[in-house]
Design a protein around this motif. Structure first.
Motif, short mmCIF file in Angstrom:
data_model
loop_
_atom_site.label_atom_id
_atom_site.label_comp_id
_atom_site.label_asym_id
_atom_site.label_seq_id
_atom_site.Cartn_x
_atom_site.Cartn_y
_atom_site.Cartn_z
N UNK A 154 16.38 32.15 90.69
CA UNK A 154 15.96 33.48 90.07
C UNK A 154 14.69 33.30 89.73
N UNK A 155 13.64 34.13 89.99
CA UNK A 155 12.57 34.03 89.50
C UNK A 155 12.44 35.03 88.27
N UNK A 156 11.65 34.44 87.14
CA UNK A 156 11.35 35.13 85.97
C UNK A 156 9.97 35.28 85.93
N UNK A 157 9.57 36.86 85.79
CA UNK A 157 8.10 36.96 85.81
C UNK A 157 7.64 37.65 84.55
N UNK A 214 4.95 32.28 94.26
CA UNK A 214 6.05 31.70 94.02
C UNK A 214 7.22 32.39 95.09
N UNK A 215 7.11 33.62 95.21
CA UNK A 215 8.14 34.22 96.04
C UNK A 215 8.02 33.67 97.53
N UNK A 216 6.67 33.63 97.89
CA UNK A 216 6.48 33.15 99.34
C UNK A 216 7.11 31.68 99.69
N UNK A 217 6.76 31.10 98.48
CA UNK A 217 7.09 29.67 98.71
C UNK A 217 8.68 29.11 98.60
N UNK A 218 9.06 29.89 97.57
CA UNK A 218 10.39 29.53 97.05
C UNK A 218 11.73 30.36 97.66
N UNK A 219 11.33 31.68 97.97
CA UNK A 219 12.01 32.64 98.35
C UNK A 219 13.36 32.81 97.56
N UNK A 220 12.84 33.22 96.22
CA UNK A 220 14.19 33.52 95.32
C UNK A 220 15.06 34.56 95.79
N UNK A 232 18.86 28.30 89.63
CA UNK A 232 17.74 27.40 89.57
C UNK A 232 16.80 28.51 89.12
N UNK A 233 16.06 28.16 87.72
CA UNK A 233 15.20 29.38 87.43
C UNK A 233 13.85 28.96 87.93
#
Lengths: 120, 142
Positions: free
Chosen positions: A3-6, A42-48, A29-30
């Motif tokens: 989960x990506x928190x922006x 982050x999205x491109x690298x980690x693909x949340x 995983x945050x």
């Protein structure tokens, strides 16, 4: 699930992550990003699997982040966690492809209600 | 549409309770003359309002320590500013929602000042005791 928190506020990112744990999603995983631009990296690298974003941020607003993702064909579930409220905001967010808006102040119960169907 | 002091106080209590688990109590004391940390957010559009969160050093440190789950003595200045700004942001967003209409909410700005100067009489004001300090929220025309 990742989960990506922006949010440009470090304090608010901490509160969101803490509330996720309190709501029972402690196996997720945050990831964190302090701006829309950083979020794209982050999205491109980690693909949340889920993105939780503030609305009002410098450099790139949350709504612009969402529009950019959808324009690029990225359909990652996306929700806003924001102080902004009102039907106009909800309409714009939904039109752009947001799944939900959680308005601050929020509770762990609210997180559970909104996120359980997505994270189940 | 306007918001009175009671509504502003209730809204502030809700923000502190829901987000921080802090029970803040209304205070009759005005903000002191010591250096205050002030965070402002502006609502512009159909309504033009400024929300100021003015925190004494003790209150500001308490907000930051609670947000970051740290000992008050360990919080950095940047974390204190972040915490007070986020409280202003949340209160501002809620005020904007109550006012309704077509409005924009600014990002919070922060400043230190040696005293609270009420150059314009606020529309509403709420003052709280917080960890031997004072937290004041002002709603003004802008």
């Amino acid at each position: 699930m990742k989960i990506l928190v922006v949010d440009d506020s470090k304090a608010m990112r901490m509160i969101v992550i803490r509330t996720l744990k309190q709501a029972g999603f402690d196996d997720c995983v945050t990831l964190e990003a302090s701006s829309g631009v950083e979020a794209l990296e982050v999205i491109a690298k980690e693909r949340p699997g889920l993105i939780l974003s503030d609305w009002n941020m410098p450099e790139m607003k949350g709504i612009d982040l969402l529009k950019k993702l959808r324009a690029d064909g990225n359909e990652t579930p996306f929700g806003f966690i924001t102080s902004e409220s009102g039907e106009d905001i909800a309409h714009v967010a939904t039109e752009a492809g947001a799944m939900f808006i959680v308005t601050k102040p929020f509770t762990a119960q609210k997180f559970g209600d909104v996120l359980s169907p997505i994270l189940a | 549409m306007n918001i009175n002091s009671e509504q502003l106080a209730e809204l502030t209590r809700n923000v502190c309770q829901a987000m921080l688990g802090l029970d803040i109590t209304p205070s009759p004391s005005p903000a002191s003359s010591e250096t205050q940390l002030t965070s402002k957010v502006c609502i512009s559009g159909q309504w033009n309002r400024t929300i100021e969160v003015v925190a004494s050093p003790e209150a500001a440190r308490c907000l930051a320590a609670t947000m970051f789950c740290m000992d008050p003595s360990e919080v950095a200045a940047s974390e204190i500013e972040d915490a007070v700004s986020e409280v202003a942001n949340m209160i501002g967003g809620n005020v904007k929602g109550i006012l309704g209409g077509d409005c924009e909410l600014s990002l919070p700005s922060i400043e230190s000042q040696s005293s609270v100067t009420l150059e314009t009489e606020p529309i509403a004001k709420a003052t709280f005791d917080l960890d031997n300090g004072v937290l004041q929220v002002l709603l003004k025309h802008s």
